[in-house]
Scaffold this motif. Structure first.
Motif: not given
Length: 428
Positions: A142-159
């Motif tokens: 869903v996220f654009p390439p520029k934001a993908r690493a940060q968004a995926s990192g936030i997703f996992h960090a909410t653990s």
């Protein structure tokens, strides 16, 4: 594209409202996903002493045995959910996995026998293992390439919120461990939100439509293609090894922060009850805070320096910090000071799996490949858990944890053979 004369726009500049919504929903599912695993780690001593009063010193072995069952259940659920999500869509499989771990967590309230715990931990893990791979693939698509690493990192960090929630629940219920599992029913409410708000990613929908109209070899969610076709097979098995290092060290090393603190307090003549409560706080709040910062840091670091250098740095730093945490502190406050660093490096690498694994596979295999890496790693980690339980019961805990941390070197070697995906589009 930003011109040379203009300052670079932040990664979130073009993120839409819907993309933020997807991140929030995926993260909410992951928070409770982690809660289901952590609540057992935090309450297992009380649970096992109630169910098996004669367990005594074998409580550690029983605890690691049930963690091994949890890892195996996560593998079964993850592999099944991954291939189904590639075939039938991200949304329905996310709903099914959330419902599974919610229901069986609540039923743990009624567990009175070891076989009850074994079956319920397995079934909870089936849902837990499936949810992560589907949500990670959804965020990446869903996220654009520029934001993908940060968004995926936030997703996992909410653990980390799941760990905090488990720690607070464990502190609140004390010896009445059963009530902590009732909290696990709450994520069932997410199902309504998922059904009403989440759409199938356009990327997956196009791939599905193309697969229907084409007689080509690309089959949605095909394990045969994943495991026999290059380069996907190589990436799948190497990714599985990388995840096995992270999952094995998490359950054998990272969660030992609680036991290390409890044993230090007992050596300093603190009562068993007081040591147990202080250790829960030290692990579930203080160490977890450092772990959360590490998880949040992995995304920006990997976006700047690359996935491979960031993985290697975190694993080498984890290898160094573990023996320091085991042997240097002599007081409660000294260990409390080091635990955030312990959490930062040993837990922080896990955000990399949500960032990196979806980038290794094409759309028709993305959830399948991501799930195979992460959940296949659970199977490989099971022997580590069983060996860890035996090792910890036979030698000094500090020596055992330091020896188990040598697994981080294996992760460094594996990472040398995997590709760099920084700045690249997702494979099609």
């Amino acid at each position: 594209m930003d011109s040379p004369s203009q300052p670079a726009r932040p990664w979130y500049h073009e993120v839409t409202r819907y993309q933020w919504l997807v991140l929030i929903i995926a993260s909410a599912g992951w928070v409770f996903d982690v809660y289901e695993g952590q609540i057992f780690n935090i309450t297992r001593n009380q649970m096992l002493n109630d169910i098996v009063p004669q367990a005594g010193a074998n409580v550690k072995w029983y605890g690691d045995f049930f963690l091994a069952i949890f890892l195996f259940g996560g593998t079964v659920g993850g592999l099944l959910a991954g291939t189904l999500a590639d075939r039938f869509g991200r949304r329905p499989i996310m709903i099914a996995t959330i419902l599974a771990y919610s229901v069986f967590s609540g039923l743990t309230f009624f567990a009175t026998e070891l076989w009850h715990v074994a079956i319920l931990r397995f079934l909870v893990a089936v849902g837990v293992g499936g949810e992560w791979a589907v949500a990670a693939s959804l965020v990446a698509e869903v996220f654009p390439p520029k934001a993908r690493a940060q968004a995926s990192g936030i997703f996992h960090a909410t653990s980390i919120l799941g760990t905090w929630l488990a720690a607070l629940a464990g502190l609140a219920v004390g010896a009445n461990w059963q009530y902590a599992y009732l909290v696990g029913i709450l994520p069932a409410l997410l199902i309504v939100w998922v059904r009403s708000s989440v759409q199938e990613p356009e990327r997956w929908q196009k791939t599905k439509d193309a697969a229907k109209s084409s007689a080509g070899p690309e089959k949605l969610g095909s394990f045969k293609q994943l495991l026999l076709a290059n380069p996907w097979s190589f990436r799948a098995f190497m990714g599985m090894g990388l995840a096995a290092v992270g999952l094995g060290t998490f359950w054998a090393v990272t969660v030992s922060g609680q036991d290390l603190m409890r044993e230090l307090l007992l050596r300093n003549d603190v009562s068993p009850e007081g040591a147990a409560q202080q250790a829960k706080f030290a692990y579930g709040i203080v160490q977890a805070t450092g772990g959360g910062i590490g998880l949040l840091s992995f995304g920006p670091l990997s976006a700047r320096f690359g996935r491979k250098p960031t993985f290697i740095f975190f694993q080498l730093a984890a290898l160094a910090i573990v023996p320091a945490v085991c042997f240097l502190p002599q007081t409660y406050w000294q260990l409390l000071f080091l635990l955030p660093l312990f959490g930062f490096f040993t837990l922080g690498i896990h955000a990399g799996y949500a960032i990196y694994f979806p980038e290794l596979f094409p759309t028709h295999l993305r959830a399948t490949g991501t799930s195979f890496c992460f959940n296949g790693g659970r199977v490989v980690a099971v022997p580590v858990l069983l060996a860890a339980g035996t090792l910890k019961s036979e030698i000094d805990l500090r020596i055992a944890v330091s020896l188990l941390a040598l697994l981080f070197l294996v992760g460094v070697v594996i990472m040398l053979f995997l590709p760099e995906t920084k700045g690249q589009e997702l494979p099609e």
